[in-house]
Write a protein that holds these residues in place. Structure first.
Motif, PDB file in Angstrom:
ATOM      1  N   TYR A  92       0.876  -1.178   0.000  1.00  0.00           N
ATOM      2  CA  TYR A  92       0.000   0.000   0.000  1.00  0.00           C
ATOM      3  C   TYR A  92       0.903   1.215   0.000  1.00  0.00           C
ATOM      4  O   TYR A  92       1.978   1.187   0.602  1.00  0.00           O
ATOM      5  N   LYS A 232      -8.299  17.061   7.227  1.00  0.00           N
ATOM      6  CA  LYS A 232      -9.022  18.248   6.752  1.00  0.00           C
ATOM      7  C   LYS A 232     -10.135  18.559   7.759  1.00  0.00           C
ATOM      8  O   LYS A 232     -10.719  17.648   8.341  1.00  0.00           O
ATOM      9  N   GLN A 266     -15.157  -0.524  12.688  1.00  0.00           N
ATOM     10  CA  GLN A 266     -13.947  -0.345  11.881  1.00  0.00           C
ATOM     11  C   GLN A 266     -14.165   0.885  11.029  1.00  0.00           C
ATOM     12  O   GLN A 266     -15.215   1.033  10.409  1.00  0.00           O
ATOM     13  N   SER A 267     -13.193   1.749  11.021  1.00  0.00           N
ATOM     14  CA  SER A 267     -13.333   2.973  10.250  1.00  0.00           C
ATOM     15  C   SER A 267     -12.101   3.157   9.389  1.00  0.00           C
ATOM     16  O   SER A 267     -10.976   3.022   9.857  1.00  0.00           O
ATOM     17  N   VAL A 269      -9.462   4.815   6.283  1.00  0.00           N
ATOM     18  CA  VAL A 269      -8.533   5.936   6.253  1.00  0.00           C
ATOM     19  C   VAL A 269      -9.201   7.143   5.614  1.00  0.00           C
ATOM     20  O   VAL A 269     -10.206   7.024   4.937  1.00  0.00           O
ATOM     21  N   ASN A 271     -10.364  11.434   5.197  1.00  0.00           N
ATOM     22  CA  ASN A 271     -11.106  12.506   5.850  1.00  0.00           C
ATOM     23  C   ASN A 271     -12.557  12.152   6.111  1.00  0.00           C
ATOM     24  O   ASN A 271     -13.127  12.540   7.125  1.00  0.00           O
ATOM     25  N   GLU A 293      -8.070  -0.707  11.955  1.00  0.00           N
ATOM     26  CA  GLU A 293      -6.709  -0.780  11.448  1.00  0.00           C
ATOM     27  C   GLU A 293      -5.899   0.424  11.925  1.00  0.00           C
ATOM     28  O   GLU A 293      -4.866   0.272  12.537  1.00  0.00           O
ATOM     29  N   ASN A 360     -15.933   2.241   5.130  1.00  0.00           N
ATOM     30  CA  ASN A 360     -14.787   2.622   4.322  1.00  0.00           C
ATOM     31  C   ASN A 360     -15.172   3.587   3.227  1.00  0.00           C
ATOM     32  O   ASN A 360     -16.308   3.587   2.747  1.00  0.00           O
ATOM     33  N   ILE A 363     -13.777   5.568  -4.039  1.00  0.00           N
ATOM     34  CA  ILE A 363     -13.490   6.539  -5.100  1.00  0.00           C
ATOM     35  C   ILE A 363     -14.685   6.620  -6.041  1.00  0.00           C
ATOM     36  O   ILE A 363     -15.162   7.690  -6.366  1.00  0.00           O
ATOM     37  N   ASN A 383      -4.223   5.149  -4.032  1.00  0.00           N
ATOM     38  CA  ASN A 383      -3.409   4.621  -2.927  1.00  0.00           C
ATOM     39  C   ASN A 383      -3.301   3.100  -3.045  1.00  0.00           C
ATOM     40  O   ASN A 383      -2.273   2.566  -3.416  1.00  0.00           O
ATOM     41  N   GLY A 384      -4.360   2.418  -2.722  1.00  0.00           N
ATOM     42  CA  GLY A 384      -4.382   0.960  -2.767  1.00  0.00           C
ATOM     43  C   GLY A 384      -5.595   0.461  -2.006  1.00  0.00           C
ATOM     44  O   GLY A 384      -6.334   1.250  -1.419  1.00  0.00           O
ATOM     45  N   SER A 388      -9.423  -2.366   3.299  1.00  0.00           N
ATOM     46  CA  SER A 388     -10.870  -2.238   3.062  1.00  0.00           C
ATOM     47  C   SER A 388     -11.504  -3.566   2.663  1.00  0.00           C
ATOM     48  O   SER A 388     -12.618  -3.882   3.085  1.00  0.00           O
ATOM     49  N   LYS A 407     -13.827  16.644  -7.676  1.00  0.00           N
ATOM     50  CA  LYS A 407     -13.247  17.669  -8.556  1.00  0.00           C
ATOM     51  C   LYS A 407     -14.278  18.741  -8.933  1.00  0.00           C
ATOM     52  O   LYS A 407     -14.603  18.949 -10.112  1.00  0.00           O
TER      53      LYS A 407
HETATM   54  O1  0RQ Z   1      -8.389  14.275  -4.203  1.00  0.00           O
HETATM   55  O2  0RQ Z   1      -7.772  16.018  -2.601  1.00  0.00           O
HETATM   56  O3  0RQ Z   1      -6.697  15.864  -4.870  1.00  0.00           O
HETATM   57  O4  0RQ Z   1      -9.105  16.559  -4.664  1.00  0.00           O
HETATM   58  O5  0RQ Z   1      -9.641  11.499  -4.104  1.00  0.00           O
HETATM   59  O6  0RQ Z   1     -10.859  12.056  -1.585  1.00  0.00           O
HETATM   60  O7  0RQ Z   1     -13.003  12.741  -0.592  1.00  0.00           O
HETATM   61  O8  0RQ Z   1     -10.812  13.529   0.495  1.00  0.00           O
HETATM   62  O9  0RQ Z   1     -11.625  11.116   0.587  1.00  0.00           O
HETATM   63  O10 0RQ Z   1      -9.505  11.175   2.039  1.00  0.00           O
HETATM   64  O11 0RQ Z   1     -11.521   9.719   2.487  1.00  0.00           O
HETATM   65  O12 0RQ Z   1      -9.990   9.240   0.554  1.00  0.00           O
HETATM   66  C1  0RQ Z   1     -10.930   6.121  -1.259  1.00  0.00           C
HETATM   67  C2  0RQ Z   1      -8.920   7.555  -1.679  1.00  0.00           C
HETATM   68  C3  0RQ Z   1     -10.781   8.332  -0.164  1.00  0.00           C
HETATM   69  C4  0RQ Z   1      -9.252   6.502   0.589  1.00  0.00           C
HETATM   70  C5  0RQ Z   1      -9.957   7.123  -0.637  1.00  0.00           C
HETATM   71  C6  0RQ Z   1     -10.293  12.306  -5.082  1.00  0.00           C
HETATM   72  C7  0RQ Z   1     -10.689  13.540  -4.319  1.00  0.00           C
HETATM   73  C8  0RQ Z   1      -9.468  13.755  -3.445  1.00  0.00           C
HETATM   74  C9  0RQ Z   1      -9.496  11.898  -1.709  1.00  0.00           C
HETATM   75  P1  0RQ Z   1      -7.953  15.807  -4.064  1.00  0.00           P
HETATM   76  P2  0RQ Z   1     -11.582  12.482  -0.228  1.00  0.00           P
HETATM   77  P3  0RQ Z   1     -10.622  10.356   1.524  1.00  0.00           P
HETATM   78  C10 0RQ Z   1      -8.824   0.232   5.397  1.00  0.00           C
HETATM   79  C11 0RQ Z   1      -9.311   1.426   4.715  1.00  0.00           C
HETATM   80  C12 0RQ Z   1      -8.609   2.733   0.128  1.00  0.00           C
HETATM   81  C13 0RQ Z   1      -8.015   2.054   1.323  1.00  0.00           C
HETATM   82  C14 0RQ Z   1      -9.010   1.851   2.401  1.00  0.00           C
HETATM   83  C15 0RQ Z   1      -8.493   5.215   0.239  1.00  0.00           C
HETATM   84  C16 0RQ Z   1      -9.045  12.339  -3.106  1.00  0.00           C
HETATM   85  O13 0RQ Z   1     -10.192   6.221   1.566  1.00  0.00           O
HETATM   86  O14 0RQ Z   1      -7.368   5.237  -0.225  1.00  0.00           O
HETATM   87  O15 0RQ Z   1     -10.211   1.900   2.235  1.00  0.00           O
HETATM   88  N1  0RQ Z   1      -9.148   4.043   0.450  1.00  0.00           N
HETATM   89  N2  0RQ Z   1      -8.502   1.616   3.559  1.00  0.00           N
HETATM   90  O16 0RQ Z   1     -10.948  14.602  -5.199  1.00  0.00           O
HETATM   91  C17 0RQ Z   1     -11.279  11.024  -9.180  1.00  0.00           C
HETATM   92  C18 0RQ Z   1     -13.209  10.080  -8.286  1.00  0.00           C
HETATM   93  C19 0RQ Z   1     -12.798  10.553  -6.995  1.00  0.00           C
HETATM   94  C20 0RQ Z   1     -11.597  11.256  -6.921  1.00  0.00           C
HETATM   95  C21 0RQ Z   1     -12.481  11.103  -4.928  1.00  0.00           C
HETATM   96  N3  0RQ Z   1     -14.346   9.390  -8.453  1.00  0.00           N
HETATM   97  N4  0RQ Z   1     -12.417  10.325  -9.326  1.00  0.00           N
HETATM   98  N5  0RQ Z   1     -10.836  11.493  -7.997  1.00  0.00           N
HETATM   99  N6  0RQ Z   1     -11.439  11.574  -5.625  1.00  0.00           N
HETATM  100  N7  0RQ Z   1     -13.329  10.483  -5.760  1.00  0.00           N
HETATM  101  C22 0RQ Z   1      -9.217   0.082   6.754  1.00  0.00           C
HETATM  102  C23 0RQ Z   1      -8.626   0.935   7.811  1.00  0.00           C
HETATM  103  O17 0RQ Z   1      -8.976   0.799   8.900  1.00  0.00           O
HETATM  104  C24 0RQ Z   1      -7.578   1.959   7.479  1.00  0.00           C
END
Ligand code: 0RQ
Length: 509
Positions: A92, A232, A266-267, A269, A271, A293, A360, A363, A383-384, A388, A407
């Motif tokens: 990751y 944020k 479970q929550s 990663v 914002n 996690e 979780n 995207i 990210n990866g 999740s 966006k």
């Molecule tokens: O990018 O800041 O450049 O505009 O993705 O989006 O809304 O701030 O959301 O910080 O919660 O991240 C899925 C990436 C969400 C993360 C993901 C763009 C958006 C922004 C971030 P900018 P937000 P978050 C395991 C949990 C996978 C791993 C996981 C992640 C940026 O939660 O990596 O779940 N998850 N681990 O603009 C293009 C779209 C988009 C997009 C959002 N459809 N197309 N860009 N963005 N949607 C369990 C644990 O316990 C950790």
């Protein structure tokens, strides 16, 4: 910081980060600690990056394979990626430079379920591990290691690597001692036994990491804080998402499908996940537990307010401000926090047994509820998958959430067909945006589509997506999951071509 290194043998191996980095050969596979910036080594990776830069400037081909717990820090992924020092990366990452190189085809990235990594290494599926570089917060007289702010895959790196480099970080709070639970009972098939955990706060292991002292080639004292990032501030959309989830959980309690104090949370990663925890802190729920996690600021708030009885995680991913709050109350909080190896924090057996509520971020999701957590426009990694998938498939309730657009509204996060699928419709029970919540349990695909369109899609995309679905119902050969195959990914292509997913005729929101 030498007073944190209490073993006489290991004291003789103290050296500088530069000297330790010299001991890592070109082409080595290196397992480093770090789960988020928490507990990542700070000095050796930067010294290694300087060494790689020097050697490659003279025409060398020095690159390493890099394995970690999850994402790390600018001092680790960032420093090594900047000098093009990483050839193969797993499981990751979230570093901007590494991401750019992966998406340019310059770095091989293997995106793995985080619960799989340790056992894949034990099974020999990923090849040989040459060196472990692990941050610890202290070394006991008998050579056992006090883990740092994360556990991640450290147990596995220490077990499996031929050689070990330890960073002993005297900057980590002494109160970490006793907060960890390292389970050594995970055998390989066919010799596996049930993992003896029934409740999120059960201790099943030992507070310290075992370490074969003969393998330790360097001990590097450091004194530096984790390079943690801030969250944020909560925006309106994430507060609405949180409110929908709290309403839904209350509804489930009323209908007898959840106990009054819920089930272990479970929550994910990011914002949005952090905002949902803030929402739970405002809710009427009491005496909750967490089995997760990363322990982020939102969880710390819940621990401090008393609404959360205990939290089990693999990393303390707090913001700098959150970390200060943790340190100020560490003696009390450490009784209620357990940090575990990630193969245990994310273990399917335990997630299923304890019945987690998994929340979780996504995207994009499609109208049938397939979820993409990892890719932008189908081809670039964000990210990866992280943990999740471990949670979503095995949880009691699997919730995915996102703002309905990204966006500035040019992207709809609900699309006709997901351009990459990490979580199939079978693993997604509830979908939430700021617009509303779709409870998909027990619904067939066409019913799911109707509900997702009605509840989750942004108003500015509702007409075009309804139009797609209606035409798919008429034009699709198969009626289980109706699609117009030549059009299904056209929203993504339109975004790549025009900078917006909106159909040309459709007015901007
Ligand atoms: O990018 O800041 O450049 O505009 O993705 O989006 O809304 O701030 O959301 O910080 O919660 O991240 C899925 C990436 C969400 C993360 C993901 C763009 C958006 C922004 C971030 P900018 P937000 P978050 C395991 C949990 C996978 C791993 C996981 C992640 C940026 O939660 O990596 O779940 N998850 N681990 O603009 C293009 C779209 C988009 C997009 C959002 N459809 N197309 N860009 N963005 N949607 C369990 C644990 O316990 C950790």
């Amino acid at each position: 910081s030498a007073d944190r290194i209490l073993n006489d043998v290991l004291r003789t191996r103290i050296m500088s980060a530069e000297q330790a980095a010299e001991l890592i050969p070109a082409g080595a596979t290196v397992g480093m600690s770090g789960f988020t910036a928490a507990g990542a080594p700070k000095a050796v990776p930067q010294a290694l990056a300087r060494r790689i830069e020097r050697i490659n400037a003279q025409g060398g081909q020095f690159r390493i394979g890099l394995w970690t717990g999850a994402s790390t820090s600018p001092e680790l992924d960032g420093a090594l990626a900047k000098v093009h020092g990483i050839d193969r990366r797993l499981p990751y990452q979230s570093d901007p430079v590494a991401r750019q190189q992966i998406n340019a085809g310059e770095m091989n990235y293997i995106d793995l379920h985080l619960s799989h990594v340790a056992q894949y290494v034990w099974f020999g599926f990923l090849g040989h591990l040459d060196v472990a570089v692990v941050e610890v917060s202290g070394i006991l007289p008998d050579g056992r290691l006090i883990p740092s702010t994360s556990v991640g895959n450290n147990k596995t790196w220490l077990d499996q690597a031929d050689a070990i480099i330890l960073e002993v970080n005297a900057g980590q709070p002494a109160a970490l001692d006793g907060m960890h639970d390292i389970y050594y009972g995970t055998d390989r098939p066919p010799n596996r036994k049930p993992i003896p955990m029934l409740h999120p706060h059960d201790r099943i292991g030992e507070p310290y990491l075992r370490c074969d002292l003969n393998k330790v080639i360097a001990v590097v004292p450091t004194h530096a804080a984790d390079k943690l990032s801030a969250y944020k501030p909560l925006d309106e959309d994430s507060q609405r998402i949180a409110a929908h989830i709290v309403d839904f959980l209350e509804h489930e309690v009323q209908h007898g499908r959840l106990p009054r104090n819920l089930l272990p949370l479970q929550s994910g990663v990011g914002n949005i996940a952090n905002a949902v925890l803030a929402g739970l802190n405002q809710s009427a729920f009491e005496d909750m537990t967490a089995y997760t996690e990363v322990l982020q600021d939102g969880m710390l708030d819940l621990l401090e307010s008393g609404k959360l009885r205990s939290a089990s995680a693999t990393a303390l991913a707090l913001s700098p401000e959150g970390f200060k709050r943790f340190e100020a109350r560490a003696d009390e909080l450490r009784q209620r926090i357990l940090l575990r190896p990630q193969e245990i924090s994310n273990h399917p057996e335990l997630i299923r047994r304890m019945g987690l509520i998994a929340m979780n971020a996504l995207i994009e999701a499609d109208i049938y509820g397939n979820v993409n957590s990892t890719h932008l426009m189908g081809t670039s990694i964000m990210n990866g998958i992280g943990g999740s998938g471990d949670y979503a498939r095995n949880a009691y309730l699997s919730i995915f959430m996102s703002p309905s657009t990204a966006k500035g509204g040019q992207i709809s996060c609900i699309v006709p067909m997901a351009s990459h699928v990490d979580h199939t419709e079978h693993d997604v029970q509830v979908l939430v945006t700021e617009q509303g919540l779709a409870d998909l349990r027990g619904l067939a695909p066409r019913q799911r589509a109707k509900l997702i369109i009605a509840k989750c899609v942004h108003p500015s995309y509702r007409d075009p997506i309804s139009d797609y679905f209606e035409r798919a119902l008429k034009g699709s050969v198969g009626q289980q999951t109706p699609h117009l195959l030549t059009e299904a990914l056209s929203w993504h292509q339109r975004y790549l071509d025009t900078g917006s997913m909106r159909p040309a005729a459709s007015p901007a929101a």
